[in-house]
Design a protein around this motif. Sequence first.
Motif, PDB file in Angstrom:
ATOM      1  N   GLN A  31      -2.004  -4.074   7.204  1.00  7.75           N
ATOM      2  CA  GLN A  31      -2.360  -4.348   5.629  1.00  7.75           C
ATOM      3  C   GLN A  31      -3.298  -3.708   5.050  1.00  7.75           C
ATOM      4  O   GLN A  31      -3.458  -3.717   3.804  1.00  7.75           O
ATOM      5  CB  GLN A  31      -2.869  -5.962   5.673  1.00  7.75           C
ATOM      6  N   LEU A  32      -4.236  -2.846   5.775  1.00  4.58           N
ATOM      7  CA  LEU A  32      -5.265  -1.982   5.363  1.00  4.58           C
ATOM      8  C   LEU A  32      -4.707  -0.569   4.954  1.00  4.58           C
ATOM      9  O   LEU A  32      -5.395   0.152   4.438  1.00  4.58           O
ATOM     10  CB  LEU A  32      -6.502  -1.958   6.364  1.00  4.58           C
ATOM     11  N   GLU A  33      -3.631  -0.190   5.576  1.00  5.29           N
ATOM     12  CA  GLU A  33      -2.935   1.044   5.458  1.00  5.29           C
ATOM     13  C   GLU A  33      -2.176   1.331   4.235  1.00  5.29           C
ATOM     14  O   GLU A  33      -1.669   0.413   3.310  1.00  5.29           O
ATOM     15  CB  GLU A  33      -1.886   1.286   6.545  1.00  5.29           C
ATOM     16  N   ASP A  34      -2.335   2.470   3.768  1.00  5.06           N
ATOM     17  CA  ASP A  34      -1.555   3.039   2.514  1.00  5.06           C
ATOM     18  C   ASP A  34      -0.058   3.213   2.873  1.00  5.06           C
ATOM     19  O   ASP A  34       0.297   4.108   3.472  1.00  5.06           O
ATOM     20  CB  ASP A  34      -2.253   4.325   1.937  1.00  5.06           C
ATOM     21  N   LEU A  35       0.663   2.248   2.660  1.00  5.82           N
ATOM     22  CA  LEU A  35       2.346   2.231   3.038  1.00  5.82           C
ATOM     23  C   LEU A  35       2.924   2.336   1.882  1.00  5.82           C
ATOM     24  O   LEU A  35       2.725   2.190   0.668  1.00  5.82           O
ATOM     25  CB  LEU A  35       2.566   0.915   3.840  1.00  5.82           C
ATOM     26  N   PRO A  36       4.349   2.863   1.946  1.00 11.85           N
ATOM     27  CA  PRO A  36       5.165   3.292   1.122  1.00 11.85           C
ATOM     28  C   PRO A  36       5.434   2.014   0.060  1.00 11.85           C
ATOM     29  O   PRO A  36       5.332   0.871   0.767  1.00 11.85           O
ATOM     30  CB  PRO A  36       6.327   3.855   1.753  1.00 11.85           C
ATOM     31  N   PRO A  37       5.799   1.818  -1.052  1.00 10.59           N
ATOM     32  CA  PRO A  37       5.770   0.665  -2.027  1.00 10.59           C
ATOM     33  C   PRO A  37       7.159  -0.086  -1.373  1.00 10.59           C
ATOM     34  O   PRO A  37       7.097  -1.339  -1.729  1.00 10.59           O
ATOM     35  CB  PRO A  37       6.138   1.400  -3.379  1.00 10.59           C
ATOM     36  N   ASN A  38       8.057   0.415  -0.733  1.00 15.65           N
ATOM     37  CA  ASN A  38       9.027  -0.494  -0.289  1.00 15.65           C
ATOM     38  C   ASN A  38       8.683  -1.161   1.120  1.00 15.65           C
ATOM     39  O   ASN A  38       9.726  -1.869   1.818  1.00 15.65           O
ATOM     40  CB  ASN A  38      10.270   0.232  -0.101  1.00 15.65           C
ATOM     41  N   LEU A 147       3.843   2.429  12.942  1.00 13.85           N
ATOM     42  CA  LEU A 147       3.912   3.810  11.716  1.00 13.85           C
ATOM     43  C   LEU A 147       4.871   4.570  11.423  1.00 13.85           C
ATOM     44  O   LEU A 147       5.556   5.007  10.877  1.00 13.85           O
ATOM     45  CB  LEU A 147       2.209   4.099  11.442  1.00 13.85           C
ATOM     46  N   LYS A 148       5.226   5.150  12.994  1.00 20.57           N
ATOM     47  CA  LYS A 148       6.078   6.101  13.155  1.00 20.57           C
ATOM     48  C   LYS A 148       7.354   5.535  12.921  1.00 20.57           C
ATOM     49  O   LYS A 148       8.589   6.297  12.230  1.00 20.57           O
ATOM     50  CB  LYS A 148       6.000   6.669  14.449  1.00 20.57           C
ATOM     51  N   LEU A 149       7.704   4.376  13.339  1.00 16.74           N
ATOM     52  CA  LEU A 149       8.925   3.763  13.179  1.00 16.74           C
ATOM     53  C   LEU A 149       9.106   3.507  11.674  1.00 16.74           C
ATOM     54  O   LEU A 149      10.319   3.836  11.075  1.00 16.74           O
ATOM     55  CB  LEU A 149       9.135   2.387  13.903  1.00 16.74           C
ATOM     56  N   THR A 150       8.067   2.990  11.128  1.00 18.01           N
ATOM     57  CA  THR A 150       8.181   2.746   9.683  1.00 18.01           C
ATOM     58  C   THR A 150       8.658   3.915   8.877  1.00 18.01           C
ATOM     59  O   THR A 150       9.210   4.027   7.912  1.00 18.01           O
ATOM     60  CB  THR A 150       7.030   1.917   9.017  1.00 18.01           C
ATOM     61  N   HIS A 151       7.588   4.936   9.018  1.00 19.63           N
ATOM     62  CA  HIS A 151       7.992   6.369   8.614  1.00 19.63           C
ATOM     63  C   HIS A 151       9.530   6.837   8.735  1.00 19.63           C
ATOM     64  O   HIS A 151      10.000   7.458   7.655  1.00 19.63           O
ATOM     65  CB  HIS A 151       6.898   7.479   9.073  1.00 19.63           C
ATOM     66  N   THR A 152      10.231   6.688   9.917  1.00 19.37           N
ATOM     67  CA  THR A 152      11.513   6.848  10.230  1.00 19.37           C
ATOM     68  C   THR A 152      12.444   5.906   9.500  1.00 19.37           C
ATOM     69  O   THR A 152      13.225   6.691   8.976  1.00 19.37           O
ATOM     70  CB  THR A 152      11.777   6.904  11.646  1.00 19.37           C
ATOM     71  N   LEU A 153      12.080   4.808   9.089  1.00 16.54           N
ATOM     72  CA  LEU A 153      13.060   3.759   8.432  1.00 16.54           C
ATOM     73  C   LEU A 153      12.958   4.197   6.884  1.00 16.54           C
ATOM     74  O   LEU A 153      14.057   4.126   6.201  1.00 16.54           O
ATOM     75  CB  LEU A 153      12.525   2.552   8.645  1.00 16.54           C
TER      76      LEU A 153
END
Length: 160
Positions: A31-38, A147-153
């Motif tokens: 929750q502290l990471e800067d993740l994509p808006p989706n 994070l790697k999996l999320t980036h791939t998705l």
Amino acid sequence: MENNNRILILGIGNYLMGDEGVGVHVARLLQLEDLPPNVDVVDGGTGGFHLLEYFEKYDSVVMVDAALDNNAPGTIKVIRPKFAADFPRAMSTHDIGMRDLVNALQLLGRMPDVWLLTVSIYSLQQQGIDLTPTINRSVPCILEKVLKLTHTLVRPEVAF
């Protein structure tokens, strides 16, 4: 180009039961990471039917949970469960709730693409909010895999 698929990262576990709460610890860090808006991150607690609405809203769900699976504590596995029976048998203290949730989603025809990262733990007997040193040392690797999996998705042209 990013896709618009909604992605949920869901940490499962009982925060008050030590290593059993590893999924919740990971969710709180993410929750502290800067993740994509989706991409959203949710502390799913001990699971159950209250999570049904989350599964219905997202195209992909990345779950992080503890497992009593006879592997060395800290072992991380990534599986793609399609049916309730595909979830590991000893999915900690909330096994029945998560399996029932998956069965309900399948009956409703609303099962998203699910990825499950399990973290092997030694025992459910531990109490307290702290992770054991072994599980705590595995957290950076769990974060990296999620994070790697999320980036791939988010960017499917990048292989996982």
